[in-house]
Design an enzyme around this catalytic site. Structure first.
Site, short mmCIF file in Angstrom:
data_model
loop_
_atom_site.label_atom_id
_atom_site.label_comp_id
_atom_site.label_asym_id
_atom_site.label_seq_id
_atom_site.Cartn_x
_atom_site.Cartn_y
_atom_site.Cartn_z
N TYR A 18 0.82 -1.22 0.00
CA TYR A 18 0.00 0.00 0.00
C TYR A 18 0.85 1.26 0.00
O TYR A 18 0.58 2.20 0.76
CB TYR A 18 -0.90 0.05 1.24
CG TYR A 18 -1.83 -1.13 1.41
CD1 TYR A 18 -2.77 -1.44 0.43
CD2 TYR A 18 -1.77 -1.92 2.54
CE1 TYR A 18 -3.62 -2.53 0.59
CE2 TYR A 18 -2.62 -3.01 2.71
CZ TYR A 18 -3.54 -3.30 1.73
OH TYR A 18 -4.38 -4.36 1.90
N TYR A 146 -14.44 -4.39 3.67
CA TYR A 146 -13.13 -4.81 3.19
C TYR A 146 -12.97 -6.30 3.51
O TYR A 146 -13.15 -6.72 4.66
CB TYR A 146 -12.00 -4.02 3.87
CG TYR A 146 -10.64 -4.57 3.49
CD1 TYR A 146 -10.04 -4.21 2.28
CD2 TYR A 146 -9.97 -5.48 4.31
CE1 TYR A 146 -8.82 -4.75 1.91
CE2 TYR A 146 -8.75 -6.02 3.94
CZ TYR A 146 -8.17 -5.65 2.74
OH TYR A 146 -6.97 -6.20 2.36
N ASP A 240 -17.35 -12.19 8.24
CA ASP A 240 -15.89 -12.05 8.16
C ASP A 240 -15.43 -11.42 9.48
O ASP A 240 -15.52 -10.21 9.68
CB ASP A 240 -15.54 -11.17 6.95
CG ASP A 240 -14.04 -10.95 6.83
OD1 ASP A 240 -13.29 -11.33 7.74
OD2 ASP A 240 -13.62 -10.38 5.78
N LYS A 269 -6.14 -12.64 11.46
CA LYS A 269 -5.52 -11.58 12.25
C LYS A 269 -5.02 -12.01 13.65
O LYS A 269 -3.87 -12.37 13.77
CB LYS A 269 -6.46 -10.38 12.34
CG LYS A 269 -6.69 -9.70 10.97
CD LYS A 269 -5.93 -8.42 10.81
CE LYS A 269 -5.75 -7.96 9.38
NZ LYS A 269 -6.93 -7.71 8.59
C1 PLP Z 1 -7.26 -8.05 7.08
C2 PLP Z 1 -8.60 -8.49 6.65
C3 PLP Z 1 -8.77 -9.37 5.58
C4 PLP Z 1 -7.63 -9.86 4.73
O1 PLP Z 1 -6.69 -10.59 5.45
P1 PLP Z 1 -5.21 -10.81 4.86
O2 PLP Z 1 -4.57 -11.72 5.84
O3 PLP Z 1 -4.57 -9.46 4.82
O4 PLP Z 1 -5.36 -11.42 3.52
C5 PLP Z 1 -10.06 -9.78 5.27
N1 PLP Z 1 -11.11 -9.35 5.96
C6 PLP Z 1 -11.00 -8.50 7.01
C7 PLP Z 1 -12.20 -8.07 7.76
C8 PLP Z 1 -9.73 -8.03 7.38
O5 PLP Z 1 -9.61 -7.17 8.40
#
Ligand code: PLP
Length: 422
Positions: A18, A146, A240, A269
């Site tokens: 980024y 996202y 998610d 995460k």
């Molecule tokens: C960070 C994130 C992703 C993507 O995860 P990566 O490990 O960076 O591929 C997908 N969804 C959410 C809500 C996120 O915070």
């Protein structure tokens, strides 16, 4: 300030994430981490307000995770997951299923969040195909959302957020709509699904907070509406929780606050406490049952090389131990109170549009940020590591951050924002 030799020699060969490589401030060389501190190569210490993209929920270098990873390294760092299995992966799957509660009990491992979302989407589409329903390949997703940077997930992110707009012409077609924040919006969405429903595989949302799309909060009632819509129109509901999972919103998982459950959930995460890459897509038995068949073509054809990595699973198990043995959720809730009180003075600044807090997430939204690079530099000069994006300055510290460190962090943010319009 002397730059170490390895920076001068290596940086010309690195492509940062980024970043406009020509104009971005060069990355800060870090040599050590501990608790909520980053130690830079020149000896400076920064208080970390981001916990490395929200992963390091127990702070850096927690000895319990370090010990578990060391022991696993000696026993077996990695074996392929095709045809082989091992204790750390199975123990973690059993524990995740127990924590997620009834109905979310089949774990598919991957090694990044984006891929976990891709797998969730693949599961949802094939769920219908395996039952002979063709034409359900679209998803309903939301503005401000996202879900990752891969081609499949870019297509379900907010289309106007900018990060992925270049690729718009190459992305699959989905329906990206506003979250149903009130009854009128709910009725409109209900009517839309009346016609669109048969083309949809599922509804995909980040519960309670849309993270990288702008740190936007919504009420648990929104999630209950989505559950009702999914049931009424026969769609799978996918949460998610890659950002929200593991205590960030004050409960272990955000969906608990809505009192409803998704059909598929994605986690990553903070899953390993910020130590090793690992992600999981967890499906309900209803979803899994659609793949359970004598027909080989009904199998889920997916399998990342490093799937179920034993070191990462050992780290995740150790991280879950800490949620049991240390008062992590109480700490998240205490952080919530402290962030709300500590960031409140930002409201008085003319260029601040909103201050909002949910769990251990504190957000200061500005009307705009003209020079983000300068703002980042001033924050570092103030001794803190905070990474504004878009028009927001946010804090997602380790859940273990000490009160005096949190205080220093918030005072630095206020002082930097107050000194001049960023
Ligand atoms: C960070 C994130 C992703 C993507 O995860 P990566 O490990 O960076 O591929 C997908 N969804 C959410 C809500 C996120 O915070």
């Amino acid at each position: 300030m002397q730059t170490p030799d390895w920076v001068a020699r290596g940086q010309p060969h690195i492509w940062q994430p980024y970043a406009q490589m020509k104009t971005a401030t060069p990355p800060l060389p870090v040599v050590r981490s501990h608790g909520s501190r980053l130690e830079l190569a020149d000896g400076r210490q920064l208080i970390d307000g981001v916990a490395s993209w929200w992963t390091a929920c127990h702070g850096y270098n927690h000895p319990h995770i370090a010990q578990a990873v060391r022991a696993q390294l000696d026993a077996m760092p990695h074996v392929m997951f095709g045809g082989l299995t091992h204790e750390p992966a199975l123990t973690l799957a059993r524990r995740l299923a127990a924590l997620l509660g009834p109905g979310l009990d089949r774990v598919f491992y991957t090694d990044s969040g984006s891929v976990a979302v891709e797998v969730a989407m693949k599961m949802a589409v094939q769920f219908w195909l395996n039952q002979g329903e063709r034409g359900r390949s679209r998803f309903l997703a939301f503005r401000g959302g996202y879900h990752g940077d891969t081609f499949g997930t870019m297509a379900v992110c907010d289309p106007d957020e900018g990060m992925h707009s270049l690729f718009r012409g190459m992305l699959a077609e989905h329906d990206i709509v506003d979250l149903p924040r009130d009854d009128a919006a709910m009725a409109r969405l209900d009517a839309f699904l009346e016609t669109r429903g048969p083309q949809l595989a599922g509804i995909l949302v980040e519960p309670l907070v849309q993270g990288a799309g702008g740190m936007l909060l919504h009420d648990p009632e929104v999630l209950r509406r989505l559950r009702r819509l999914a049931d009424r129109h026969g769609l799978l509901l996918i949460f998610d929780e890659i950002f929200t999972g593991f205590g960030r919103t004050g409960t272990l998982f955000a969906f608990e606050q809505a009192g409803i459950r998704p059909d598929i959930i994605t986690l990553s995460k903070a899953l390993t406490g910020g130590t090793l890459p690992l992600a999981a897509t967890v499906a309900s038995s209803r979803v899994f049952d659609a793949f359970w068949s004598d027909d080989p073509s009904h199998a889920l054809m997916h399998g990342p090389t490093f799937m179920g990595n034993a070191l990462a699973c050992a780290a995740a198990n150790a991280s879950l131990d800490l949620f049991e043995s240390e008062p992590r959720l109480a700490q998240a809730r205490a952080l919530s109170t402290a962030l709300a009180a500590g960031l409140a003075p930002c409201r008085e600044l003319a260029w601040v549009r909103d201050v909002r807090v949910l769990g251990a997430i504190g957000v200061v939204e500005l009307d705009r940020i003209d020079d983000r690079e300068a703002l980042k530099r001033r924050l570092v000069e103030a001794g803190v590591w905070v990474r504004p994006f878009g028009n927001v300055v946010y804090l997602t510290p380790a859940l273990t951050i000490a009160p005096d460190e949190l205080d220093t962090l918030m005072r630095a943010v206020i002082a930097v924002l107050r000194a001049q319009r960023p």
